[in-house]
Design an enzyme around this catalytic site. Sequence first.
Site, PDB file in Angstrom:
ATOM      1  N   LYS A   1      -4.202 -22.263 -42.563  1.00 39.65           N
ATOM      2  CA  LYS A   1      -4.255 -23.688 -42.216  1.00 39.65           C
ATOM      3  C   LYS A   1      -3.323 -24.498 -43.117  1.00 39.65           C
ATOM      4  O   LYS A   1      -2.663 -25.436 -42.661  1.00 39.65           O
ATOM      5  CB  LYS A   1      -5.703 -24.192 -42.323  1.00 39.65           C
ATOM      6  CG  LYS A   1      -6.594 -23.650 -41.202  1.00 39.65           C
ATOM      7  CD  LYS A   1      -8.071 -23.952 -41.415  1.00 39.65           C
ATOM      8  CE  LYS A   1      -8.920 -23.209 -40.377  1.00 39.65           C
ATOM      9  NZ  LYS A   1     -10.358 -23.450 -40.492  1.00 39.65           N
TER      10      LYS A   1
ATOM     11  N   ASP B   1     -12.577 -31.010 -37.431  1.00 42.43           N
ATOM     12  CA  ASP B   1     -13.182 -29.846 -36.774  1.00 42.43           C
ATOM     13  C   ASP B   1     -13.945 -30.256 -35.509  1.00 42.43           C
ATOM     14  O   ASP B   1     -14.263 -29.403 -34.678  1.00 42.43           O
ATOM     15  CB  ASP B   1     -14.179 -29.160 -37.719  1.00 42.43           C
ATOM     16  CG  ASP B   1     -13.565 -28.005 -38.496  1.00 42.43           C
ATOM     17  OD1 ASP B   1     -12.711 -27.307 -37.919  1.00 42.43           O
ATOM     18  OD2 ASP B   1     -13.949 -27.821 -39.662  1.00 42.43           O
TER      19      ASP B   1
ATOM     20  N   GLN C   1     -14.402 -25.453 -44.894  1.00 43.20           N
ATOM     21  CA  GLN C   1     -14.386 -24.135 -44.264  1.00 43.20           C
ATOM     22  C   GLN C   1     -15.797 -23.541 -44.237  1.00 43.20           C
ATOM     23  O   GLN C   1     -16.495 -23.530 -45.245  1.00 43.20           O
ATOM     24  CB  GLN C   1     -13.414 -23.214 -45.029  1.00 43.20           C
ATOM     25  CG  GLN C   1     -13.208 -21.862 -44.385  1.00 43.20           C
ATOM     26  CD  GLN C   1     -12.506 -21.913 -43.039  1.00 43.20           C
ATOM     27  OE1 GLN C   1     -11.749 -22.840 -42.742  1.00 43.20           O
ATOM     28  NE2 GLN C   1     -12.768 -20.936 -42.197  1.00 43.20           N
TER      29      GLN C   1
END
Length: 283
Positions: free
Chosen positions: A52, A119, A96
Amino acid sequence: MAVIIDGKALAAKVRDQARHDVDELKERGIEPGLAVVLVGDNQASATYVRAKLRDCEQCGIPSHDFKLPADTSQVELLELIGRLNEDAAIAGILVQMPLPRHLDEEAVVSAIRPDKDVDGFHPENLGRLVRGLPGLRPCTPAGIMCMLDEHGIDPAGKSAVIVGRSSIVGKPMALMLLARDATITVSHSRTADVAAVCQTADIVVAACGIARMIKGDWLKPGATVIDVGMDRDEAGKLCGDVDFESAEPVAGAITPVPGGVGPMTRAMLMSNVVLAARMQHGL
Ligand code: GUN
């Protein structure tokens, strides 16, 4: 012979667009930063985070990397999120998952400002999706919608079966296909006959996490088959939730693993950072 839906190639296009959009934001004096928070030393998570951060670099998105020890407390993590929520240089916040067991993922997701929740996991963003309001969408189903559009596969009037009911893929996928006028069935571990359900589908989205579960004879000829799985077979080889070998001759279009949904999920994160920055600046 199915059309192979090349997620890698489309992801490169999505990143190019994000790079262009980021340049435009920078011309307006906006630096759309992404904060990436990793707690602990889960190796798979560390690999995802590195990927990422690389994507950010390629798109010109300033990344802010927070690596926290495995024994970070809930209070410490929430304090960091609080600071990032207030920081004007941070357009998006990604924590994460999975988090170490002593941390409350639900509370962490809910602490992120919804307009920085790149997200798309925050209850407000999922609620917005239910209500058909604009907002940040979860990256995997958003990437799948993008793949369908790129291949001219219009869900309207089609029957779509989603195998798996997670909050980050199955449920939002069902809502996004429903918003595009597909007729939806969500099958799951307690569904009596998953094969029979799949046989009714014009579009199958496999997101159950079981290696090669969906076989070619479970499919309607010509069906579009989207494989979200990232599994290992008995030999330890990377594979999807779909048995590609038997499915590909029956399907009309199919995503490979690797090189299908995975790259698109990452690319949509970059699009979400752009969208978040635009929303925060009323653009
Ligand atoms: N862990 C596995 N996939 C994801 C994802 O898409 N976002 C976050 N935050 N964690 C993950």
